[in-house]
Design an enzyme around this catalytic site. Structure first.
Site, PDB file in Angstrom:
ATOM      1  N   GLY A 221       5.545  -2.839 -16.839  1.00  0.00           N
ATOM      2  CA  GLY A 221       6.023  -1.902 -17.855  1.00  0.00           C
ATOM      3  C   GLY A 221       7.003  -2.579 -18.806  1.00  0.00           C
ATOM      4  O   GLY A 221       7.012  -3.784 -18.991  1.00  0.00           O
ATOM      5  N   GLY A 245      -1.996 -10.151 -16.484  1.00  0.00           N
ATOM      6  CA  GLY A 245      -3.310  -9.565 -16.238  1.00  0.00           C
ATOM      7  C   GLY A 245      -3.816  -8.725 -17.391  1.00  0.00           C
ATOM      8  O   GLY A 245      -3.326  -8.817 -18.520  1.00  0.00           O
ATOM      9  N   ASP A 246      -4.782  -7.843 -17.099  1.00  0.00           N
ATOM     10  CA  ASP A 246      -5.414  -7.078 -18.174  1.00  0.00           C
ATOM     11  C   ASP A 246      -4.424  -6.164 -18.887  1.00  0.00           C
ATOM     12  O   ASP A 246      -4.467  -6.024 -20.111  1.00  0.00           O
ATOM     13  CB  ASP A 246      -6.610  -6.286 -17.646  1.00  0.00           C
ATOM     14  CG  ASP A 246      -6.240  -5.382 -16.480  1.00  0.00           C
ATOM     15  OD1 ASP A 246      -5.123  -5.512 -15.940  1.00  0.00           O
ATOM     16  OD2 ASP A 246      -7.080  -4.549 -16.098  1.00  0.00           O
ATOM     17  N   THR A 274      -4.772 -12.950 -12.883  1.00  0.00           N
ATOM     18  CA  THR A 274      -4.967 -11.911 -11.884  1.00  0.00           C
ATOM     19  C   THR A 274      -5.496 -12.553 -10.618  1.00  0.00           C
ATOM     20  O   THR A 274      -6.479 -13.301 -10.657  1.00  0.00           O
ATOM     21  CB  THR A 274      -5.943 -10.811 -12.338  1.00  0.00           C
ATOM     22  OG1 THR A 274      -6.296 -10.004 -11.213  1.00  0.00           O
ATOM     23  CG2 THR A 274      -7.202 -11.387 -12.947  1.00  0.00           C
ATOM     24  N   ASP A 276      -6.943 -11.062  -8.324  1.00  0.00           N
ATOM     25  CA  ASP A 276      -8.172 -10.378  -7.923  1.00  0.00           C
ATOM     26  C   ASP A 276      -9.420 -10.933  -8.605  1.00  0.00           C
ATOM     27  O   ASP A 276     -10.531 -10.522  -8.268  1.00  0.00           O
ATOM     28  CB  ASP A 276      -8.072  -8.878  -8.221  1.00  0.00           C
ATOM     29  CG  ASP A 276      -7.050  -8.179  -7.364  1.00  0.00           C
ATOM     30  OD1 ASP A 276      -6.662  -8.747  -6.323  1.00  0.00           O
ATOM     31  OD2 ASP A 276      -6.615  -7.072  -7.725  1.00  0.00           O
ATOM     32  N   MET A 319      -6.205  -8.694  -0.779  1.00  0.00           N
ATOM     33  CA  MET A 319      -6.033  -8.044  -2.077  1.00  0.00           C
ATOM     34  C   MET A 319      -7.385  -7.777  -2.727  1.00  0.00           C
ATOM     35  O   MET A 319      -8.361  -8.474  -2.474  1.00  0.00           O
ATOM     36  CB  MET A 319      -5.160  -8.899  -2.984  1.00  0.00           C
ATOM     37  CG  MET A 319      -3.741  -9.077  -2.485  1.00  0.00           C
ATOM     38  SD  MET A 319      -2.660  -9.773  -3.735  1.00  0.00           S
ATOM     39  CE  MET A 319      -2.530  -8.400  -4.880  1.00  0.00           C
ATOM     40  N   GLU A 375      -8.185  -4.184  -0.260  1.00  0.00           N
ATOM     41  CA  GLU A 375      -7.233  -3.080  -0.299  1.00  0.00           C
ATOM     42  C   GLU A 375      -7.779  -1.819  -0.960  1.00  0.00           C
ATOM     43  O   GLU A 375      -7.312  -0.717  -0.679  1.00  0.00           O
ATOM     44  CB  GLU A 375      -5.952  -3.500  -1.020  1.00  0.00           C
ATOM     45  CG  GLU A 375      -6.154  -3.880  -2.479  1.00  0.00           C
ATOM     46  CD  GLU A 375      -4.845  -4.241  -3.152  1.00  0.00           C
ATOM     47  OE1 GLU A 375      -3.834  -3.571  -2.901  1.00  0.00           O
ATOM     48  OE2 GLU A 375      -4.835  -5.208  -3.942  1.00  0.00           O
TER      49      GLU A 375
END
Length: 532
Positions: A221, A245-246, A274, A276, A319, A375
């Protein structure tokens, strides 16, 4: 300069949602929600542009992708350039031509017409398809070395390799382009307007690649676009390197649009991060190889625990909120895993073909079983009382711990319903994996990403992210890496390889299984009737 395949009279046109694509009917249409530049933006550029398409270029008055088309269904999704909205920018010789480290390299500068194909496997009669501009140093740059005031910011969760990217950005700017002013923005996006900054030099970052995390700190944020761009403008920053990341890349896209609206000579370059591996277009994200390698430790521990006792069950949660790449690749690399559960492949617990039945089968045959669960897997199976509609500061849905939930359900089922004595060990190495430094493969990869971003910013490109596409690094518009998430395709051969490796069932929906059983019984009945 090496020759490249020529493109016959490429045509540039701005993206118009009302337009069709007669030359490329299968080309997707992308829409950006970022702020449109003001009407004061230039509609054309008289400045020479080192991109191979300067003579035919017309500049868009909106933030939609720039499309260049050529013969044979060729499509180039180009990235923005400073001359798109600041005409007549001067150019300078690239300092690399006098750099002793690169003077011996034959054909070091990238050919202006070089592009990278998004789809590498095509039929002989199919269109050439979508391409992206190849990354690398250009002969002309749009910043003088003494003029550059760069900043680096890291946002979002931790990931192996963050410090390596920071180090190589600093060292690359300093040693390749003789940049002397580099600023680190501490604590993510909010650091821009909270005035948390620190000067960075090669000496400061000399050995940070040996540590996990990020020396700049990070947060989720804190994206106030006006305040961020105000800070960039007030500090005289003209190159912004954003690692995240995105969600972070979406923020970078909005920052770029505001910079373009104000007409500032500021290049914004993104480096996608990322763990992931869920960023589309690029081959993989940095930190992924390190994560898969570290996951092996947890899987190995689970395997040792499981095979050391009677009816041992090892459950490892890895993850993967919406993409199961870490779980899939860790399973394939380990060869000790009997079952892999990922978000893309639904599964169910009870009944024929269910997880419980498979676990019992493995226990009877092998005496133990190792299960890897991502996850985000099995979220639909969690009871409504466990599901919460909450989000973190980045807008990501807060997920319940499916590993704990699954472990408890397995214990309850076998102890209460099957009356079997089992020993289950649950291992969650999530934050151990995120916090490690990058391995050798990721360190090399991070170096290439950082250098690609630097070359692009110095050449005047902006509003782009970098990454390998089919093994070649390219400049990719922000909208392409934020439009969707990359996910495991369970109809692809890689998932089939995993199923073959583990011998686990595909866990089809029980209704589909029941329907198939009913159809089989009906066919058998009809066959018997015909015989009578």
């Amino acid at each position: 300069m090496a020759s490249s395949a020529s493109i016959s009279r490429p045509r540039f046109r701005c993206f118009d949602p009302t337009n069709s694509y007669p030359a490329t009917p299968d080309h997707p249409r992308y829409f950006s929600s970022a702020v449109s530049p003001s009407s004061s933006s230039s509609s054309s550029s008289s400045s020479p542009r080192e991109n191979g398409f300067g003579d035919t270029m017309a500049i868009s008055n909106n933030s939609e992708p720039k499309i260049v088309t050529g013969e044979g269904g060729y499509v180039l999704e180009d990235v923005p350039h400073l001359v798109d909205y600041i005409p007549d920018l001067p150019t300078y010789p690239n300092p690399l031509q006098n750099n002793p480290s690169y003077s011996v390299v034959k054909q070091y500068f990238v050919n202006a017409d070089d592009t990278v194909a998004q789809k590498i496997v095509v039929h002989k009669d199919s269109p050439r398809g979508t391409h992206f501009r190849r990354s690398g140093p250009r002969q002309k740059v749009y910043f003088e070395s003494d003029e550059v005031h760069a900043c680096i910011v890291t946002c979002g969760g931790l990931c192996p390799g963050l410090n390596t990217v920071i180090r190589e950005l600093v060292c690359g700017l300093t040693h390749m382009y003789h940049v002397k002013r580099i600023l680190g923005i501490e604590g993510g996006y909010r650091g821009f307007y909270a005035r948390n900054t620190v000067p960075i030099t090669p000496k400061v970052v000399n050995d940070i690649h040996k540590r996990g995390g990020t020396i700049l700190g990070t947060s989720r944020g804190g994206h106030d676009t006006s305040k961020i761009v105000d800070s960039i403008q007030d500090r005289g920053i003209n190159q912004v390197y954003v690692i995240g990341g995105d969600g972070t890349q979406r923020g970078a896209a909005v920052i770029f649009e505001e910079i373009r609206r104000r007409g500032l000579k500021v290049a914004v370059a993104g480096i996608p991060k990322t763990i992931d591996n869920d960023i589309p277009v690029i081959d993989k994200s940095f930190g992924f190889d390190s994560a898969v390698e570290e996951a092996q430790r947890a899987i190995n521990a689970a395997h040792v625990e499981a095979e050391s006792v009677e009816n041992g069950i090892g459950v490892v949660k890895l993850m993967g909120r919406y993409s199961g790449f870490i779980a899939m690749y860790a399973t394939l690399a380990s060869r000790d895993v009997d079952c892999c559960l990922i978000p893309e492949s639904p599964f169910y617990l009870e009944g024929p073909g269910g997880l419980y039945e498979y676990i019992e089968k493995r226990l009877k045959e092998d005496g133990h079983i190792v299960i890897v669960v991502a996850e985000g897997a099995g979220e639909v199976l969690l009871s409504e009382s466990l599901l919460k509609d909450e989000q973190d500061a980045s807008g990501n849905k807060l997920l319940q711990d499916v590993g704990l939930w699954l472990s408890q359900n397995i214990k309850d089922y076998f102890s209460k319903q099957r009356k079997m004595n089992i020993t289950l060990k649950y291992i969650d190495p999530t934050y151990m994996i995120r916090a490690i430094p990058g391995n050798a493969s990721d360190n090399v990869y991070c170096t290439l990403l950082a250098h690609s971003a630097i070359h692009g910013a110095m050449a005047g490109y902006t509003g782009f992210t970098v990454g390998p596409v089919n093994g070649r690094h390219a400049y990719i518009p922000f909208c392409r890496v934020t439009e969707r998430q990359n996910k495991v395709v369970i109809t692809d051969r890689m998932w089939a390889r995993l199923l073959s490796s583990t011998n686990q069932p595909s866990f089809l929906d029980p209704k589909m299984v029941a329907k198939k059983v009913a159809e089989t019984k009906k066919e058998d009945t009809e066959a018997e009737a015909q015989l009578i």
